[in-house]
Write an enzyme that holds these catalytic residues in place. Structure first.
Site, PDB file in Angstrom:
ATOM      1  N   LYS A  16      11.003  13.325  -0.661  1.00  0.00           N
ATOM      2  CA  LYS A  16      11.431  13.369  -2.075  1.00  0.00           C
ATOM      3  C   LYS A  16      10.214  13.620  -2.946  1.00  0.00           C
ATOM      4  CE  LYS A  16       9.649   9.250  -3.603  1.00  0.00           C
ATOM      5  NZ  LYS A  16       8.328   9.227  -4.143  1.00  0.00           N
ATOM      6  N   ASP A 144      12.785   2.766  -1.823  1.00  0.00           N
ATOM      7  CA  ASP A 144      13.139   4.190  -1.835  1.00  0.00           C
ATOM      8  C   ASP A 144      14.200   4.564  -0.795  1.00  0.00           C
ATOM      9  OD1 ASP A 144      11.373   4.693  -3.840  1.00  0.00           O
ATOM     10  OD2 ASP A 144       9.813   5.564  -2.566  1.00  0.00           O
TER      11      ASP A 144
HETATM   12  P1  ATP Z   1       6.649   6.186  -1.165  1.00  0.00           P
HETATM   13  O1  ATP Z   1       6.654   7.504  -1.853  1.00  0.00           O
HETATM   14  O2  ATP Z   1       8.027   5.662  -0.800  1.00  0.00           O
HETATM   15  O3  ATP Z   1       5.794   5.151  -1.807  1.00  0.00           O
HETATM   16  P2  ATP Z   1       4.734   7.175   0.678  1.00  0.00           P
HETATM   17  O4  ATP Z   1       5.066   8.606   0.916  1.00  0.00           O
HETATM   18  O5  ATP Z   1       3.647   6.929  -0.304  1.00  0.00           O
HETATM   19  O6  ATP Z   1       6.030   6.419   0.278  1.00  0.00           O
HETATM   20  P3  ATP Z   1       4.904   6.681   3.507  1.00  0.00           P
HETATM   21  O7  ATP Z   1       4.516   7.996   4.061  1.00  0.00           O
HETATM   22  O8  ATP Z   1       6.316   6.290   3.576  1.00  0.00           O
HETATM   23  O9  ATP Z   1       4.349   6.510   2.022  1.00  0.00           O
HETATM   24  O10 ATP Z   1       3.986   5.625   4.283  1.00  0.00           O
HETATM   25  C1  ATP Z   1       3.378   4.501   3.697  1.00  0.00           C
HETATM   26  C2  ATP Z   1       2.915   3.572   4.830  1.00  0.00           C
HETATM   27  O11 ATP Z   1       4.061   3.127   5.541  1.00  0.00           O
HETATM   28  C3  ATP Z   1       2.017   4.266   5.832  1.00  0.00           C
HETATM   29  O12 ATP Z   1       0.701   3.916   5.594  1.00  0.00           O
HETATM   30  C4  ATP Z   1       2.514   3.809   7.201  1.00  0.00           C
HETATM   31  O13 ATP Z   1       1.593   2.966   7.841  1.00  0.00           O
HETATM   32  C5  ATP Z   1       3.782   3.013   6.945  1.00  0.00           C
HETATM   33  N1  ATP Z   1       4.953   3.556   7.680  1.00  0.00           N
HETATM   34  C6  ATP Z   1       5.901   2.822   8.289  1.00  0.00           C
HETATM   35  N2  ATP Z   1       6.833   3.589   8.849  1.00  0.00           N
HETATM   36  C7  ATP Z   1       6.508   4.858   8.594  1.00  0.00           C
HETATM   37  C8  ATP Z   1       7.103   6.115   8.921  1.00  0.00           C
HETATM   38  N3  ATP Z   1       8.238   6.193   9.643  1.00  0.00           N
HETATM   39  N4  ATP Z   1       6.507   7.225   8.469  1.00  0.00           N
HETATM   40  C9  ATP Z   1       5.375   7.130   7.714  1.00  0.00           C
HETATM   41  N5  ATP Z   1       4.756   5.989   7.415  1.00  0.00           N
HETATM   42  C10 ATP Z   1       5.313   4.846   7.828  1.00  0.00           C
END
Ligand code: ATP
Length: 302
Positions: A16, A144
């Site tokens: 997203k 989210d």
């Molecule tokens: P958001 O936009 O919801 O804040 P994000 O894109 O910033 O999310 P994610 O890529 O979802 O962040 O990952 C954040 C942390 O979650 C990572 O540092 C990772 O260790 C942990 N994590 C747990 N499960 C997953 C997964 N399936 N894919 C990616 N990261 C994951």
């Protein structure tokens, strides 16, 4: 006649972007009160879920994500097994995550994986869970996840779990640049000082433009108050935004808690040129469009 039971299922887990993100205040439970427009793009993790003899096993092509109970996909599977295993004769699941969405980048990759696991297990084991039941599970996993389950475009309020569906609109050319560092969502929110926010997005104006598919005013009304924290600390984000605009983007914005930056283009040629220019310096550059559930085409990455 032999009856063939499905042994595995493949589900797309789209990233997203936040086209607007406003923080209305801090709540007594420690979370922030949000008002944000979330929109799915065709940058996809691919989740394969297979029936297994017992337990939950996570594997991935990426060594950068946890494969234990810290993985949001694991937590989603665990919650469903706990609630529904006995009645549906579920024993276990093997989950493979083909990771294409940059990690800790403001693109909700983990949340989308979790939402895909909820949908996938529901289908694979024919649990017949209603949308409301799945949403309940989603909210318990993370803010989210509810949006990722609902999909499309939504105005999200509360922690991000109170969703109002917006009409489907198609943004044809989005350049997404992920700088070579990660940002922790929790840390960005911790550092947000609402008294320092000079300009908040006008969500009513954005929604009116969205309703009319007025792309000029959609772009004009994009805004993200978390840039107050991130642009100061990481001038590189501001530089990417400026460069995207110079290259013809109607507007450019950091997504979520960053550091990914998106530029909205109307001309394919300009978007392709921008992609080529950023590719010389960044490893993760994507030419994307809005996610359409069936008949997707994958984002192009170098
Ligand atoms: P958001 O936009 O919801 O804040 P994000 O894109 O910033 O999310 P994610 O890529 O979802 O962040 O990952 C954040 C942390 O979650 C990572 O540092 C990772 O260790 C942990 N994590 C747990 N499960 C997953 C997964 N399936 N894919 C990616 N990261 C994951």
């Amino acid at each position: 006649m032999a009856i063939f039971m499905k042994r595995s299922i493949v589900i797309e887990a789209p990233a997203k972007v936040n086209l607007t993100l406003d923080v209305k205040g801090k709540r007594s439970d420690g979370y922030h009160e949000l008002e944000t427009v979330m929109h799915q793009v065709n940058l996809l993790d691919i989740i394969e879920i297979a029936k297994a003899a017992g337990g939950i096993q996570i594997k991935s092509n990426s060594s950068l994500i946890p494969t234990n109970e810290e993985n949001l996909a694991y937590q989603a599977a665990d919650m469903i097994l706990e609630k529904h295993a006995r009645h549906a004769h579920i024993e276990g699941v093997d989950i493979f995550i083909e990771k294409n969405i940059p990690i800790a980048a403001g693109l909700a990759g983990g949340s989308s994986d979790a939402a895909a696991v909820i949908q996938g297990i529901n289908k694979l084991y024919e649990l017949g869970l209603e949308e409301g039941e799945m949403l309940e599970l989603a909210v318990a996993i993370g803010s989210d996840v509810a949006f990722c389950l609902a999909g499309g475009s939504h105005l999200a309020r509360g922690r991000g779990e109170i969703l109002s569906r917006m009409p489907d609109q198609f943004l044809p050319f989005i350049i997404l640049v992920k700088p070579d560092f990660q940002l922790s969502t929790a840390e960005v929110y911790r550092e947000l000082d609402l008294t320092q926010v000079e300009e908040s997005p006008d969500n009513s104006a954005f929604l009116a433009a969205w309703e009319d598919y007025d792309i000029i005013n959609i772009a004009r009304n994009m805004g993200n108050v978390l840039e107050t924290v991130c642009l100061r600390k990481f001038p590189e984000i501001a530089a990417i935004k400026a460069e995207l605009r110079e290259m013809g983007a109607l507007n450019a914005l950091m997504s979520g808690s960053g550091p990914s930056v998106m530029g909205i283009f109307t001309e394919e040629e300009q978007a392709s040129k921008a992609r080529a220019q950023f590719c010389t310096r960044y490893q993760e550059v994507f030419l994307l469009s809005s996610y359409v559930k069936e008949g997707y085409s994958k984002g192009i990455s170098p």
